[in-house]
Design an enzyme around this catalytic site. Sequence first.
Site, PDB file in Angstrom:
ATOM      1  CG  LEU B 261      -1.975  -1.054   1.344  1.00  0.00           C
ATOM      2  CD1 LEU B 261      -2.603  -1.048   2.734  1.00  0.00           C
ATOM      3  CD2 LEU B 261      -3.042  -0.840   0.271  1.00  0.00           C
ATOM      4  CD  GLU B 406      18.404   3.243  -3.087  1.00  0.00           C
ATOM      5  OE1 GLU B 406      18.766   2.322  -3.818  1.00  0.00           O
ATOM      6  OE2 GLU B 406      19.167   3.766  -2.252  1.00  0.00           O
ATOM      7  CD  GLU B 415       5.447   3.146   0.288  1.00  0.00           C
ATOM      8  OE1 GLU B 415       4.220   3.257   0.396  1.00  0.00           O
ATOM      9  OE2 GLU B 415       6.076   2.123   0.634  1.00  0.00           O
ATOM     10  CD  GLU B 418       3.848  -0.427  -1.871  1.00  0.00           C
ATOM     11  OE1 GLU B 418       4.478  -1.405  -1.470  1.00  0.00           O
ATOM     12  OE2 GLU B 418       3.678   0.600  -1.176  1.00  0.00           O
TER      13      GLU B 418
END
Lengths: 678, 678
Positions: B261, B406, B415, B418
């Site tokens: 997510l 990173e 992210e 996602e």
Amino acid sequence: MIIKAVIGVLCAAVVLAIGIVIGHFGINNSSAPSWLNDVAKDVDESLIEKFLAEVDTIHIQENLRELTDVPHMATTPGDEKTVQTMLRRWQDADTGLDDAWREEYNVYLSFPDPNNPNKVTVANTVQHSIREREKAYTSDQDDPEVVQPYAAYSPAGHAKGKLVYANQGKPSDYEQLSQTLNLTGTIAITRYGGAGRGAKAINAAPYGVVGVLVYTDPLDINDGLMSDTNETYPHSWYMPPSGVERGSFNRDFGDLLTPYLAAKEETYRIPPENIVGIPPIPIQPIGFEDAYILICALGGDAAPSEWQGAFNCTYNYGGPGFKPTSEFNNRLSKNSANVMGVIRGSVEPDRYVIYGNHRDSWVHGAIDPSSGTSVMLEITRVLGRMVKQGIWRPRRSIIFGSWGAEEFGLIGSAEYTEQYFAKLSERTIAYINVDIAVFGKKLHMFYLSELNKTMLLIFHASSTVSQLKKSLFKVQPIIHYQQQSIFLRIPLVCAISYHSLFLSGFVSHQAVARTAGNILIRLADSLLLPFNCSDYAEILEDYLNTAVTLYQQQLEAHKISIGKCKTATDVFGDAGEYCNTQHTGRNIMPLKVRRINDQLMLLDRAFLDPLAFPDKYAFRHVIWTSSSAGKATFPGLADAFAQAESSGLDSDWDKVHYHLSVVSQAIEGAASTLADVI
Amino acid sequence: MIIKAVIGVLCAAVVLAIGIVIGHFGINNSSAPSWLNDVAKDVDESLIEKFLAEVDTIHIQENLRELTDVPHMATTPGDEKTVQTMLRRWQDADTGLDDAWREEYNVYLSFPDPNNPNKVTVANTVQHSIREREKAYTSDQDDPEVVQPYAAYSPAGHAKGKLVYANQGKPSDYEQLSQTLNLTGTIAITRYGGAGRGAKAINAAPYGVVGVLVYTDPLDINDGLMSDTNETYPHSWYMPPSGVERGSFNRDFGDLLTPYLAAKEETYRIPPENIVGIPPIPIQPIGFEDAYILICALGGDAAPSEWQGAFNCTYNYGGPGFKPTSEFNNRLSKNSANVMGVIRGSVEPDRYVIYGNHRDSWVHGAIDPSSGTSVMLEITRVLGRMVKQGIWRPRRSIIFGSWGAEEFGLIGSAEYTEQYFAKLSERTIAYINVDIAVFGKKLHMFYLSELNKTMLLIFHASSTVSQLKKSLFKVQPIIHYQQQSIFLRIPLVCAISYHSLFLSGFVSHQAVARTAGNILIRLADSLLLPFNCSDYAEILEDYLNTAVTLYQQQLEAHKISIGKCKTATDVFGDAGEYCNTQHTGRNIMPLKVRRINDQLMLLDRAFLDPLAFPDKYAFRHVIWTSSSAGKATFPGLADAFAQAESSGLDSDWDKVHYHLSVVSQAIEGAASTLADVI
């Protein structure tokens, strides 16, 4: 001189004009390639008229007669006969498709043992033996290939116990019944509906129930009338008292030994004892003729009013009981065939419209599935001939599928999809399924996206399009069912059926063939796909409103905000409206047409999350996954909420929050596919 | 008269010719729309020449100076300064992109507590305290923002115990060591390499080890020389003795509280105690200066030869030990930003080439990542100017990503992926990552598909293209790493770095910028994507041959046939060859070009199976998923085989069969996407 000059000028003008004409039309303009008209071509209404005119009742009648000549249960000789019929038709030189072939899978099925038939016997004050076979009303029903009524995938075994009535066999039914009676060692009689077939046994086992009977209550069929023999088939379409609904009693679908894998020869198979979702205790379907005798003889307290069916007696819980003996089924692996056929697309061969139906029946299958197959064969005959005559080739490719072993759990279509998953999910525009084409009194037509309103109104007698749109939520379970039959996600699914079987001359079959063929041609030929970007927005908004009404207060009490989901739904609404403005007429660049069509085709797939529902076999869609909570809202949220509300555990409220995040992210992600492409 | 007639005819001919010319060129031919040239346009070599000429060493040098001005660890003020730099450049009116913006995520990070710094103390016959900070060789290293060496996501705690040497901290290392010593209560010193950073602690815990130290052995850096201070930075690119490799000690990637997510404000977060894949015991990195003292003082038996490093002493297992006290890190959630920028495509805006690099460093980050970012900024300056001047717009869209956080585990890019998973996986042609652009002595360039051979030869000093192709298997771990950084699967990944840092005048940076920009333009502008259908076939064949050599005999002994996999690989080879024949020059229909490009773009994604590796976070690819078996063959098969061979359990051999079926089905499915489209 002036005249000469005028003549000279006129001649020059004429010569100039001739030159212009030659220059404009006579010289092959290298900047205007031959495909230019093809890529811009839209659906041809005159061709649809031609199709509608050629759909013929006589042909459909012949199809049906040939297909239903003998019982054709999956993998039986009768089934092989229908395979040959399909292949012969689709390979016909004049009316066949571009190509047709069989695809075979080795799948796990379940049959009664003919040497050791299933028996249900009542031994008590009322002596009674349940019919082993239905009464034959016509000679074809005496065919020894007619399979005895049984529950596919029920375990073999002998169950003895007192009879109780458990309504529809839902978890809540057994829960309620167990508050009155100790169910240990009992046999439960249940009616179809409310819970899946196999679930009636799965739900019963934890209460100690040792066997289950299931029947179709006249309340749920025959317009609620407990009709006698003279009022039922062959005198009307009503089910006769001895009729038994056969069925597959597995919860999941596809070959049970090869989940997610195509059941080819060398494919890994799980051990049969590891199959989940099939009955753990023996279960047997019976006719309402027998159920009537059993239920009306039950003692104990009266069951509640919503448990009552159409019999002319009070349905009691039971308490006095009988001693049935029963023997059940063999399970074994057999080869089952799909028959596939294609018409290649001219402009976008890499976009597929799939049209399918299963081929196997439980018995003769004049309604399920051969009414649909006879319609499909008529559609392919008319379209195939237009292709062979060179007067038509669709813009996109059309794939026809005649699926095997559907009655055992959507097996043929599931194996096909497993085998070609990547290709199908990248390229499929829509799947149309016409199974039971003709049954009952109404046209049933379920769809997700708005097609051509005129067309729908022509063929739809009882509802307007707006009524049909409003009924979207009501038809969800059917949409699910159909979508499972080919479990990649596709933006449009039609399941069509029409009118009474007894309209003379196959007019109703013809109407379904015209409707389905019309939809098929429009999907294959329309320049811009006839889908609407904002249909989903309405669904999401309704789902959100329901969630707010039902859950918001308790969510807030657990510090879970629904705000992100609201924002995502708003963003989606705007993106849908923006996307609709992109549907701008003709003469647009072919790659822009493709881009818009890709947005429409892939929109539904943007809602897939393969990890969101680890416990629900093959369900990945955050909007359409099945839910046991029975609320018209996001299924993951609804189920998690019901669980959290019941347990009160923090970890369960965490799952509610998780599913809210999953659905919000999916909606936002889907919206971003509709917004400006970059 | 004859003359007049001749003149008349000539005049008429001239007029006719004029007419033809007017007719042909002067009248807008409605059948030749304006987009016709655009859709057929291929990459423009003169434009690439122009790009190459304009890439400028001075600009790169300025970029690097600005980016590395202060330490810019994720979410620190230094990081925000680099965000502003990126935004200013990408929003520049003359050299910026079409659009640029920041995207923020709230992510879970780990920092040392400045008020309670990590300490490692040795108290025994040898009194010694490990350096808390590196020696500063230049003034910028005295910056208080330079973070103390630490292991991100190590738990806080006090560990005391005797020291032992555990080589690289692999499971086999601890296993071997435990046969000599009881490890309960010990502290293990390990060197980088062999196992992931966090794995060195995860592997240790089951043996009762209470804490782990980790250092970079000179054997594995500095060309194997145990260089002293005069031979290392700033006198050469060698790492100085007090230098410590910082790093993230998590196994998985992306925000650890929001797996799958996007870590937005309201997103559900798992409880921190449920995070898996991070060290269960304290772990601390130290410099080789300190490691030298510790290791050379260890008692016990000599470790085996392959455990020996570059120190001028024998590496013993240990046995006598020290009593270090250590205090460790805080974990907390902070906001981290990606900076995104786009150049919109002209013909196919819905196809993306993504070019990215992370922005955060552990300290000043002149090499990792700012060498790459300064190259990226120079590329965007030159391309942005061409766009602003109206002399170029790419056929496809280009997305630039400057990822945050990173170093803590590929968080920013994960992210982002996602959040936009559906869109990116539908539309992305390729991802290019240039992180450490310049480091060491060689050009490193890893790629999956063959691009333009000439281009590669220009920029690649030491290898020919065929050598590079042969090295494909060797570079797999790096490909994995890079592909994880944006975990949707894409057919091409380049990770480029070049030459020594000490080539004067940023010539090496310039070479990388030219190479990467050249690839980027070709991916964005080529009519047909510069990919080869049959590259995968070679890989599959090699994998299959390895599997046959290593496994076939034992597979047959367990009645598992590898035949289906062989057939699938053959079918794939044929399909790949067929697909290559479709690459037929110019003037083909734009929708056919798109169709071929879609086949190429989606080929790699056809190997995804989201259910095949339930225990490997985010891995879904049946060919490229990481494997612990260390064999150059199908990873699922290799791991399952190793497990079955070790346990001998039937259920484990079943898993071998399962993975063989999974990979066979994936190969067959992928082949069907390359074959004739219908």
